[in-house]
Enzyme design. Structure first.
Site, short mmCIF file in Angstrom:
data_model
loop_
_atom_site.label_atom_id
_atom_site.label_comp_id
_atom_site.label_asym_id
_atom_site.label_seq_id
_atom_site.Cartn_x
_atom_site.Cartn_y
_atom_site.Cartn_z
N LYS A 1 6.24 0.87 0.98
CA LYS A 1 7.58 1.41 1.15
C LYS A 1 7.74 2.03 2.55
O LYS A 1 6.83 1.93 3.37
CB LYS A 1 7.85 2.44 0.05
C1 LIG Z 1 7.86 -0.39 -5.45
C2 LIG Z 1 8.81 -0.38 -6.59
C3 LIG Z 1 8.51 0.23 -7.81
C4 LIG Z 1 7.16 0.80 -8.11
O1 LIG Z 1 6.77 1.83 -7.27
P1 LIG Z 1 5.33 2.50 -7.45
O2 LIG Z 1 5.43 3.75 -6.63
O3 LIG Z 1 4.33 1.53 -6.91
O4 LIG Z 1 5.14 2.77 -8.88
C5 LIG Z 1 9.47 0.28 -8.80
N1 LIG Z 1 10.68 -0.28 -8.61
C6 LIG Z 1 11.01 -0.90 -7.46
C7 LIG Z 1 12.38 -1.47 -7.31
C8 LIG Z 1 10.09 -0.98 -6.41
O5 LIG Z 1 10.43 -1.60 -5.27
#
Ligand SMILES: *Cc1c(COP(=O)(O)O)cnc(C)c1O
Length: 367
Positions: free
Chosen positions: A173
């Protein structure tokens, strides 16, 4: 990395508190409140666990239904499936690939409890319409804002609009801590219970504030809070969130300008940012006309040592999706666009290589 992560980790080490809910955790949570305008923020191990907390907080029960897009990560659905609920998928909009708000109302049944929206690529869903639908039908809105930190919708931060929201700090992210996330609480009715669920079902947080003279088991809960070393790392990132976003936007805007002509020539389609949405450059993608053309593009880029990747396989077509979920109506946009979308490299530090990436991609368009 911003360069200050290890500095703050050493500070956390010197502070002597390594468990969660220490000074770095509180600093990160206060930053999230100040930056987004949410009522309360709690750091979690992941966006996944923040979504699980949201499902617990709105008291999702077996048989309940939650309306969401199929074009998303598994955690959006899993958080509710874990409580015995049934995700009900509706199609996405062709422009933003966000849930198509015009399809939500027809999917509501007597069992519907919530709408879980996903701000794809950090671009806001049509939250005004979605909040109005939720209000008319007495539903909760959960924002899966995993990709949405530093974006806003008509002046309001993503994550500050629904009753509850979840951010991700996963290393893929914009703002990261390896694994990590946060639950954002906008409806104050959930604030006290959220803290209890977070601290394993105890009132330990009230105890530390001196509100009770001993702490005890008061509700269900789990271990949702990360340790201070993670929060110390995250603090270095949050302090630089503006700079990170500016660098990403610079790359995103370069891509967008470069692909304007191929779009005009109908060789590909670029991302669409609706009026009133300010985005965080989480992702730059191109949409080709067919799966075959996308595969050819990925192979063309790979031959130049540039990795480009497609994205979600729609959840309604996945084995667990078939088992635990249902669709409302056909999902043609989801099925077509998921086969035609490809993501380009985008991270702070790509700047020097960017011209080569763009030239290689343009060479495919002009071949
Ligand atoms: C990355 C992501 C998640 C999961 O995030 P984590 O922190 O890895 O649990 C959930 N929903 C969306 C839309 C994502 O892009």
């Amino acid at each position: 990395m911003t360069g200050e992560e290890t500095v703050h980790i050493l500070e956390a080490h010197a502070n002597g508190q390594l468990a969660g809910n220490g000074p770095f955790t509180r600093a990160c949570q206060q930053w999230l409140v100040d930056k987004t305008g949410c009522k309360k923020a709690l750091l979690t191990h992941s966006c996944t666990s923040a979504l699980e907390m949201a499902a617990l907080l709105i008291d999702i029960k077996p048989g309940d239904e939650v309306i969401m897009p199929s074009y998303t990560f598994v955690s959006t659905a899993n958080a509710f499936v874990l409580r015995g609920a049934v995700p009900v998928f509706v199609d996405i909009r062709a422009d933003t690939l966000n849930i198509d708000e015009s399809l939500i109302e027809a999917a509501i049944t007597a069992k519907t409890r919530a709408i879980c929206v996903v701000h794809y690529a950090g671009v806001g869903c049509e939250m005004d319409s979605i909040m109005a639908i939720a209000e008319r039908h007495g539903l909760y809105v959960i924002e899966d804002a995993a990709q949405g930190i530093m974006s806003d919708y008509h002046g309001r931060a993503l994550g500050s609009i629904g009753h509850l929201a979840a951010f991700s700090f996963h290393e893929t992210k914009n703002v990261i801590s390896g694994e990590g996330g946060a639950l954002l609480i906008n409806d104050e009715r959930f604030a006290e219970r959220a803290e209890i669920l977070w601290e394993k079902g105890t009132n330990r947080s009230s105890f530390f504030r001196g509100e009770v003279d001993k702490y005890t088991w008061v509700d269900i809960g789990s271990s949702f809070l990360p340790g201070e070393l993670i929060a110390a790392f995250l603090w270095a990132q949050l302090e630089h969130a503006d700079g990170i976003t500016a660098r990403r936007l610079h790359i995103w805007n370069n891509y967008h300008t470069a692909f304007a002509d191929p779009e005009t020539n109908h060789q590909l389609r670029r991302p669409v940012i609706p009026e009133g949405c300010r985005h965080n450059a989480h992702m730059y993608y191109l949409i080709y006309d067919s799966l075959a053309e996308r595969s050819a593009f990925i192979a063309h880029m790979k031959a130049a040592d540039i990795m480009t990747v497609f994205h979600y396989v729609p959840l309604h077509l996945a084995p667990a999706g078939l088992k635990y979920c249902r669709t409302h109506g056909p999902l043609p946009i989801t099925e077509q666009l998921s086969e035609r979308l490809v993501r380009l490299p985008l991270w702070p530090g790509l700047e020097t290589e960017l011209p080569r990436v763009i030239d290689t991609a343009l060479a495919f368009a002009n071949a």
